[in-house]
Design a protein around this motif. Structure first.
Motif, PDB file in Angstrom:
ATOM      1  N   ARG A  32       6.708   1.871  -2.232  1.00  0.00           N
ATOM      2  CA  ARG A  32       5.633   1.171  -2.934  1.00  0.00           C
ATOM      3  C   ARG A  32       5.832   1.223  -4.438  1.00  0.00           C
ATOM      4  O   ARG A  32       6.349   2.178  -4.969  1.00  0.00           O
ATOM      5  CB  ARG A  32       4.297   1.833  -2.574  1.00  0.00           C
ATOM      6  CG  ARG A  32       3.960   1.668  -1.115  1.00  0.00           C
ATOM      7  CD  ARG A  32       2.782   2.517  -0.725  1.00  0.00           C
ATOM      8  NE  ARG A  32       3.141   3.920  -0.710  1.00  0.00           N
ATOM      9  CZ  ARG A  32       2.241   4.890  -0.639  1.00  0.00           C
ATOM     10  NH1 ARG A  32       0.973   4.620  -0.612  1.00  0.00           N
ATOM     11  NH2 ARG A  32       2.629   6.156  -0.624  1.00  0.00           N
ATOM     12  N   ASP A  63       4.670   5.398  -5.768  1.00  0.00           N
ATOM     13  CA  ASP A  63       3.323   5.176  -5.222  1.00  0.00           C
ATOM     14  C   ASP A  63       2.477   4.357  -6.195  1.00  0.00           C
ATOM     15  O   ASP A  63       2.466   4.595  -7.387  1.00  0.00           O
ATOM     16  CB  ASP A  63       2.634   6.521  -4.963  1.00  0.00           C
ATOM     17  CG  ASP A  63       3.273   7.225  -3.791  1.00  0.00           C
ATOM     18  OD1 ASP A  63       3.977   6.552  -3.037  1.00  0.00           O
ATOM     19  OD2 ASP A  63       3.074   8.440  -3.648  1.00  0.00           O
ATOM     20  N   GLU A  65      -1.303   3.024  -6.860  1.00  0.00           N
ATOM     21  CA  GLU A  65      -2.716   3.141  -6.512  1.00  0.00           C
ATOM     22  C   GLU A  65      -3.538   2.102  -7.276  1.00  0.00           C
ATOM     23  O   GLU A  65      -3.279   1.835  -8.445  1.00  0.00           O
ATOM     24  CB  GLU A  65      -3.232   4.543  -6.859  1.00  0.00           C
ATOM     25  CG  GLU A  65      -2.599   5.648  -6.012  1.00  0.00           C
ATOM     26  CD  GLU A  65      -2.921   5.510  -4.540  1.00  0.00           C
ATOM     27  OE1 GLU A  65      -3.960   4.897  -4.213  1.00  0.00           O
ATOM     28  OE2 GLU A  65      -2.137   6.002  -3.718  1.00  0.00           O
ATOM     29  N   ASN A 118      -1.998   0.192   0.515  1.00  0.00           N
ATOM     30  CA  ASN A 118      -1.649   1.607   0.442  1.00  0.00           C
ATOM     31  C   ASN A 118      -1.997   2.346   1.728  1.00  0.00           C
ATOM     32  O   ASN A 118      -1.266   3.243   2.151  1.00  0.00           O
ATOM     33  CB  ASN A 118      -2.356   2.251  -0.754  1.00  0.00           C
ATOM     34  CG  ASN A 118      -1.629   1.985  -2.059  1.00  0.00           C
ATOM     35  OD1 ASN A 118      -0.433   2.214  -2.169  1.00  0.00           O
ATOM     36  ND2 ASN A 118      -2.331   1.467  -3.048  1.00  0.00           N
ATOM     37  N   SER A 161       4.183  -5.366   0.998  1.00  0.00           N
ATOM     38  CA  SER A 161       3.930  -4.104   1.689  1.00  0.00           C
ATOM     39  C   SER A 161       3.317  -4.333   3.063  1.00  0.00           C
ATOM     40  O   SER A 161       3.604  -3.607   4.014  1.00  0.00           O
ATOM     41  CB  SER A 161       2.998  -3.244   0.844  1.00  0.00           C
ATOM     42  OG  SER A 161       2.701  -2.022   1.491  1.00  0.00           O
TER      43      SER A 161
END
Length: 526
Positions: A32, A63, A65, A118, A161
């Motif tokens: 990600r 990552d 977010e 996510n 994703s």
């Protein structure tokens, strides 16, 4: 592809570690995107494929977010954003979006999509939920005109994703908004946007391409190591123009940021440079080599194979041309020995081909574990893989156990219908170099395949097949020889002196009388 005369050993074309049949390439996993700060590790490709990626190496970001707007945290938008952030399941986010849609703005919409993306890495999302998520994304289309650069990049990242291919009208609207707001893109936004386009295999328009290049060069000083690695990967995946200015600036910035690169990102850089056939300056390469040595313990099997593949494809022998190259090779050899049990069949084949192409000799211990791993994983290999491994052994004139060639032949028989002329020719050539006599099953299967595809065999391939058979003492039979003789006669003017000599030597060594016309025509080539 470079065909060399038999006496110098044939060179098969690179077995790219990254084939790109689908959005998820060979052993690649898509990671990600990085946080807005531009942080951390993880590659992704080709490459999944990309990674793909093909790939490849795999392209990837850290990552990612969702971030809430700083203003208005206590108004309706802020409350919705907090509820989205607290949601524990995809269905909860979808329910909130449906219930609060009339009160949601574009930032809430992006927060919802990112939250779902996510959670997707940790929760199993069934087809119905994916369909609902896709509908949510379509519903947000009217909000695009209010998107900031980060929103544009984030939405495409989330689509990738989730495995959702955005509709063409949405891609076009996002591109239009990107062009309007291009001057507001930060370095991280530029990198994530291009990476997302590459991951989704969406090629930018000429206008977007030029706008992106201009902004990237202007803001290159703000590109992190991760941004640089992913940008090179994206350029390779999308086959974008090789801007000398942009690539030069990336190289300069990479030297400054070289300590930030993770093993996966170093892998991606070598893979990308090889794919676009761009050899950077020595300073950049030596900086990368130093990082490989320093971080060698973190290199996975595919990383090791891709570093060598990239160098081999670029024609850069680190031992002879780069400071620290020999130390890097030794460190990766030691890591390869330790990790050999984790090598997949393709890793073994790519690693072997690369060493052969670089004329870099493995240590005795590495050769032993590498060939034994090939014996254990040969069933995973393609016809090109087994041919390239045989070529590697023949090129370096390495001494290996018979079970290695036996395993390669077994898989070649299974994959024979998919093998190209150069694959079979290289195997025979390698057998001749190693004085290995293959089992009758391989000889029969290979001979049948050659007769079926004889038009694909040029003088070089014919010479390699027949010289290998002669060295192994294999007589393929009158029918095979008649087919090959007719083809050779029809292509007599393409033969050079070495090709002709190798073909005629076959008949001499096996004491077989060649076709008179073949003898006359090839004799003249001598």
């Amino acid at each position: 592809e470079i065909d060399l005369v038999f006496s110098k050993s044939p060179s098969p074309p690179p077995s790219s570690p990254l084939s790109l049949p689908s959005p998820l390439g060979w052993c690649v996993t898509m990671a990600r995107p990085g946080a807005r700060s531009g942080a951390g590790p993880r590659w992704g490709l080709c490459v999944v494929l990309v990674c793909l990626m093909v790939g490849g190496s795999r392209g990837g970001l850290s990552d990612h977010e969702p971030t809430m707007e700083k203003e208005g945290l206590n108004d309706a938008r802020g409350i919705i954003s907090r509820q989205i952030g607290d949601a524990g399941h995809v269905s909860t986010v979808l329910h909130l979006a449906k219930e609060k849609w009339d009160k949601m703005d574009h930032s809430n919409f992006i927060a919802a999509v990112l939250r779902i993306a996510n959670m997707h890495t940790e929760q199993s999302i069934n087809k119905k939920l994916i369909k609902d998520v896709s509908a949510l994304i379509d519903r947000g289309f009217p909000m695009i005109e209010k998107f900031r650069p980060q929103h544009i990049a984030d939405l495409l990242w989330a689509c990738n994703s989730l495995g959702i291919q955005p509709r063409k009208k949405m891609v076009a609207a996002l591109e239009e908004q990107a062009l309007v707001r291009m001057g507001d893109f930060k370095a991280q936004d530029l990198a994530v946007y291009l990476w997302s386009l590459a991951s989704l295999r969406i090629h930018p328009s000429k206008a977007l391409e030029e706008g992106w290049y201009s902004e990237a060069m202007e803001k290159m000083d703000d590109f992190s190591g991760e941004n640089l690695a992913n940008t090179l990967w994206s350029i390779a995946i999308l086959d974008l123009p090789r801007s000398t200015n942009l690539l030069g600036m990336i190289a300069d910035q990479a030297v400054l940021r070289v300590d930030e690169f993770t093993p996966q990102q170093i892998d991606n850089i070598f893979w990308a440079l090889a794919m676009i056939r761009h050899t950077p300056d020595k300073e950049f390469l030596e900086a990368l080599v130093g990082q490989v040595t320093t971080k060698s313990e973190g290199f996975q099997p595919q990383n090791i194979a891709n570093v060598f593949w990239g160098l081999a494809t670029l024609g850069v022998n680190p031992e002879r041309t780069l400071a620290g190259g020999q130390v890097m090779i030794q460190s990766l050899f030691e890591q390869a020995v330790l990790r050999m049990g984790d090598f997949q069949g393709q890793d073994v084949a790519v690693f072997g081909w690369s060493l052969g192409s670089l004329r870099t000799y493995p240590s005795g211990e590495l050769l032993h574990v590498l060939t034994q791993r090939a014996v254990r994983t040969y069933r995973e290999m393609s016809g090109e893989h087994v041919a390239n491994l045989c070529w590697f052994v023949g090129t370096l004139k390495l001494s290996v156990q018979t079970d290695f060639f036996d395993a390669m032949c077994k898989q070649a028989v299974k994959m024979i219908e998919h093998m190209q002329a150069r694959n079979i020719a290289n195997m025979w050539w390698a057998f001749g170099q190693s004085e290995y006599r293959p089992a009758g099953t391989f000889t029969t299967a290979a001979s049948m395949r050659i007769m079926q595809t004889v038009d694909q065999y040029g003088p070089e391939q014919m010479a390699n097949v027949m010289s290998g058979m002669a060295a192994a003492g294999v007589n393929p039979g009158d029918k095979f020889l008649a087919v090959l003789a007719r083809s050779a006669i029809s292509r007599q003017h393409e033969f050079n002196r070495n090709n002709a000599k190798d073909v005629l030597s076959f008949f001499e060594k096996l004491k077989i009388a060649p076709h008179p016309e073949l003898l006359d025509n090839l004799g003249k080539r001598l």
